[in-house]
Design an enzyme around this catalytic site. Structure first.
Site, PDB file in Angstrom:
ATOM      1  N   VAL A  61      35.468  47.331  40.509  1.00 32.97           N
ATOM      2  CA  VAL A  61      36.090  47.842  41.743  1.00 32.97           C
ATOM      3  C   VAL A  61      37.552  48.256  41.565  1.00 32.97           C
ATOM      4  CG1 VAL A  61      34.518  46.820  43.431  1.00 32.97           C
ATOM      5  CG2 VAL A  61      36.455  45.472  42.589  1.00 32.97           C
ATOM      6  N   ASN A  87      35.893  41.228  48.371  1.00 27.51           N
ATOM      7  CA  ASN A  87      35.965  39.839  47.903  1.00 27.51           C
ATOM      8  C   ASN A  87      36.340  39.705  46.423  1.00 27.51           C
ATOM      9  OD1 ASN A  87      34.969  36.813  47.913  1.00 27.51           O
ATOM     10  ND2 ASN A  87      33.845  37.834  46.265  1.00 27.51           N
ATOM     11  N   SER A 139      44.753  35.258  50.629  1.00 26.73           N
ATOM     12  CA  SER A 139      44.854  33.877  50.124  1.00 26.73           C
ATOM     13  C   SER A 139      46.101  33.231  50.712  1.00 26.73           C
ATOM     14  CB  SER A 139      44.968  33.885  48.600  1.00 26.73           C
ATOM     15  OG  SER A 139      45.387  32.609  48.126  1.00 26.73           O
ATOM     16  N   TYR A 152      49.166  37.013  41.319  1.00 25.16           N
ATOM     17  CA  TYR A 152      48.111  36.775  42.319  1.00 25.16           C
ATOM     18  C   TYR A 152      48.693  36.794  43.743  1.00 25.16           C
ATOM     19  CZ  TYR A 152      44.085  34.363  44.468  1.00 25.16           C
ATOM     20  OH  TYR A 152      43.004  34.015  45.260  1.00 25.16           O
ATOM     21  N   ALA A 154      51.411  38.225  44.778  1.00 25.74           N
ATOM     22  CA  ALA A 154      51.824  39.600  45.108  1.00 25.74           C
ATOM     23  C   ALA A 154      50.610  40.415  45.562  1.00 25.74           C
ATOM     24  CB  ALA A 154      52.468  40.265  43.893  1.00 25.74           C
ATOM     25  N   SER A 155      49.500  40.268  44.841  1.00 27.04           N
ATOM     26  CA  SER A 155      48.306  41.053  45.190  1.00 27.04           C
ATOM     27  C   SER A 155      47.772  40.643  46.550  1.00 27.04           C
ATOM     28  CB  SER A 155      47.219  40.896  44.113  1.00 27.04           C
ATOM     29  OG  SER A 155      46.641  39.601  44.125  1.00 27.04           O
ATOM     30  N   LYS A 156      47.821  39.343  46.847  1.00 28.58           N
ATOM     31  CA  LYS A 156      47.240  38.862  48.111  1.00 28.58           C
ATOM     32  C   LYS A 156      48.169  39.157  49.303  1.00 28.58           C
ATOM     33  CE  LYS A 156      43.395  37.380  46.384  1.00 28.58           C
ATOM     34  NZ  LYS A 156      42.113  37.989  46.741  1.00 28.58           N
ATOM     35  N   ILE A 185      39.323  26.495  47.742  1.00 27.98           N
ATOM     36  CA  ILE A 185      37.868  26.506  47.967  1.00 27.98           C
ATOM     37  C   ILE A 185      37.176  26.217  46.636  1.00 27.98           C
ATOM     38  CG2 ILE A 185      35.920  27.843  48.878  1.00 27.98           C
ATOM     39  CD1 ILE A 185      38.306  27.383  50.894  1.00 27.98           C
TER      40      ILE A 185
HETATM   41  P1  NAP Z   1      35.062  33.735  41.511  1.00 25.36           P
HETATM   42  O1  NAP Z   1      34.127  32.580  41.621  1.00 25.36           O
HETATM   43  O2  NAP Z   1      35.865  33.901  40.280  1.00 25.36           O
HETATM   44  O3  NAP Z   1      34.246  35.072  41.812  1.00 25.36           O
HETATM   45  C1  NAP Z   1      34.875  36.322  41.777  1.00 25.36           C
HETATM   46  C2  NAP Z   1      33.829  37.385  41.625  1.00 25.36           C
HETATM   47  O4  NAP Z   1      34.474  38.668  41.538  1.00 25.36           O
HETATM   48  C3  NAP Z   1      33.000  37.209  40.358  1.00 25.36           C
HETATM   49  O5  NAP Z   1      31.645  37.405  40.657  1.00 25.36           O
HETATM   50  C4  NAP Z   1      33.560  38.291  39.442  1.00 25.36           C
HETATM   51  O6  NAP Z   1      32.644  38.832  38.512  1.00 25.36           O
HETATM   52  C5  NAP Z   1      33.907  39.367  40.448  1.00 25.36           C
HETATM   53  N1  NAP Z   1      34.829  40.337  39.889  1.00 25.36           N
HETATM   54  C6  NAP Z   1      35.956  40.107  39.174  1.00 25.36           C
HETATM   55  N2  NAP Z   1      36.540  41.266  38.824  1.00 25.36           N
HETATM   56  C7  NAP Z   1      35.761  42.253  39.310  1.00 25.36           C
HETATM   57  C8  NAP Z   1      35.827  43.669  39.259  1.00 25.36           C
HETATM   58  N3  NAP Z   1      36.838  44.303  38.649  1.00 25.36           N
HETATM   59  N4  NAP Z   1      34.840  44.392  39.854  1.00 25.36           N
HETATM   60  C9  NAP Z   1      33.818  43.772  40.471  1.00 25.36           C
HETATM   61  N5  NAP Z   1      33.701  42.428  40.562  1.00 25.36           N
HETATM   62  C10 NAP Z   1      34.663  41.685  39.978  1.00 25.36           C
HETATM   63  O7  NAP Z   1      36.107  33.723  42.726  1.00 25.36           O
HETATM   64  P2  NAP Z   1      36.021  33.053  44.191  1.00 25.36           P
HETATM   65  O8  NAP Z   1      36.723  31.751  44.126  1.00 25.36           O
HETATM   66  O9  NAP Z   1      34.641  33.129  44.733  1.00 25.36           O
HETATM   67  O10 NAP Z   1      36.988  34.055  44.972  1.00 25.36           O
HETATM   68  C11 NAP Z   1      36.523  35.147  45.752  1.00 25.36           C
HETATM   69  C12 NAP Z   1      37.704  35.769  46.463  1.00 25.36           C
HETATM   70  O11 NAP Z   1      38.353  34.786  47.282  1.00 25.36           O
HETATM   71  C13 NAP Z   1      38.783  36.296  45.502  1.00 25.36           C
HETATM   72  O12 NAP Z   1      39.340  37.487  46.030  1.00 25.36           O
HETATM   73  C14 NAP Z   1      39.813  35.177  45.500  1.00 25.36           C
HETATM   74  O13 NAP Z   1      41.082  35.651  45.162  1.00 25.36           O
HETATM   75  C15 NAP Z   1      39.736  34.723  46.946  1.00 25.36           C
HETATM   76  N6  NAP Z   1      40.234  33.358  47.129  1.00 25.36           N
HETATM   77  C16 NAP Z   1      39.632  32.290  46.521  1.00 25.36           C
HETATM   78  C17 NAP Z   1      40.144  31.013  46.721  1.00 25.36           C
HETATM   79  C18 NAP Z   1      39.531  29.790  46.095  1.00 25.36           C
HETATM   80  O14 NAP Z   1      40.079  28.697  46.291  1.00 25.36           O
HETATM   81  N7  NAP Z   1      38.432  29.884  45.388  1.00 25.36           N
HETATM   82  C19 NAP Z   1      41.279  30.831  47.518  1.00 25.36           C
HETATM   83  C20 NAP Z   1      41.868  31.944  48.113  1.00 25.36           C
HETATM   84  C21 NAP Z   1      41.327  33.203  47.931  1.00 25.36           C
HETATM   85  P3  NAP Z   1      32.436  38.254  37.025  1.00 25.36           P
HETATM   86  O15 NAP Z   1      31.451  37.172  37.211  1.00 25.36           O
HETATM   87  O16 NAP Z   1      31.871  39.415  36.280  1.00 25.36           O
HETATM   88  O17 NAP Z   1      33.767  37.824  36.532  1.00 25.36           O
END
Ligand code: NAP
Length: 244
Positions: A61, A87, A139, A152, A154-156, A185
């Site tokens: 993406v 996401n 985030s 991170y 900055a992006s969020k 999470i």
């Molecule tokens: P995650 O378990 O690492 O999952 C992220 C997903 O995004 C993975 O399936 C990954 O694919 C995919 N991805 C990464 N780069 C991509 C790209 N260039 N194109 C398409 N897909 C891509 O992360 P998560 O914890 O579920 O987080 C999901 C979202 O919530 C993120 O935006 C994160 O910043 C945000 N968030 C998470 C938390 C937390 O505590 N977990 C807190 C605040 C915000 P691959 O498997 O191929 O790597």
């Protein structure tokens, strides 16, 4: 039936959102970088158990051309698009003094540029059809900052500004654009943190526990529902009271 696209949805929060929106009755377009992410993964069968259509579309993406091809393929194969959940995201943490330029640029490209790519492409469809819902994953790091995450956070933080800007640009076309700002999470992304980082985070959370992906999915479900038809340009923090 309405169709929802959730980027980065083979696992973690994205998969939980996809499953929840399937239970709400949306046909689901899943996305991830490669086919391998969907092998030995029961997300598609779980979604189909909800009685909706589900297809996966591989694309990076952060790459505009790949996003363009994916959106075209989704509308052709699924008959339209009504909801976009941005996401997909990555972390490449490090204190600023030790962070490389590549580490910084990569996170900005994947987390922030991807949101431009996808909002532009899907926004064009939503504007023309006079309806659509966009939810962006920000985030708490974007709201309050977090040591070791200048890239991170900055992006969020940028995603929050982008959400408000596009809510203003698309509001008159009946398109709602909102963001959620999760705290800590439990997903593969946070499994990478050290015990020390986890304990420090936990001590700040009023509810004294980490959140679960389903608790993010529930709020996204509300934001894409008719109940949220007059909610736009908002950022909903989902952090168990981290900020109080
Ligand atoms: P995650 O378990 O690492 O999952 C992220 C997903 O995004 C993975 O399936 C990954 O694919 C995919 N991805 C990464 N780069 C991509 C790209 N260039 N194109 C398409 N897909 C891509 O992360 P998560 O914890 O579920 O987080 C999901 C979202 O919530 C993120 O935006 C994160 O910043 C945000 N968030 C998470 C938390 C937390 O505590 N977990 C807190 C605040 C915000 P691959 O498997 O191929 O790597």
């Amino acid at each position: 039936m309405a169709t929802a696209l959730i980027t980065g949805s083979s696992r973690g929060i994205g998969a939980a959102i996809a499953l929840r929106l399937a239970k709400d009755g949306f046909d689901i377009a899943l996305n991830d970088l490669s086919e391998d992410s969907f092998k030995d993964n029961d997300i598609i069968s779980k979604i189909k158990e909800a009685g909706v259509n589900c297809e996966y579309f591989c694309a990076d993406v952060s790459d505009y051309a790949q996003c363009e091809a994916m959106v075209k393929a989704i509308t052709e194969k699924m008959g339209g698009l009504d909801v976009l959940v941005n996401n997909a995201g990555i972390t490449k943490d490090g204190l600023m003094a030790r962070m490389s330029e590549d580490q910084y640029d990569m996170v900005i490209k994947v987390n922030q540029k991807s949101v431009f790519n996808m909002m532009k492409l899907c926004g064009n469809i939503f504007m023309k059809q006079r309806h659509g819902k966009i939810v962006n994953l920000a985030s708490v790091a974007g709201l309050y900052g977090n040591p070791g995450q200048i890239n991170y956070s900055a992006s969020k933080a940028a995603i929050i500004g982008m959400t408000k800007t596009i809510a203003k640009e698309l509001g008159s076309r009946n398109v709602n654009v909102n963001a959620v700002a999760p705290g800590f999470i439990k997903t593969p992304m946070t499994d990478k943190l050290t015990d020390k980082q986890r304990e420090a985070m936990l001590s700040l959370i009023a509810m004294k526990r980490y959140g679960m992906p389903e608790e993010i999915a529930g709020v996204v479900s509300f934001l894409v529902s008719d109940d949220a038809s007059y909610v736009t340009g908002q950022v909903i923090e989902i952090s168990g009271g981290l900020s109080m």
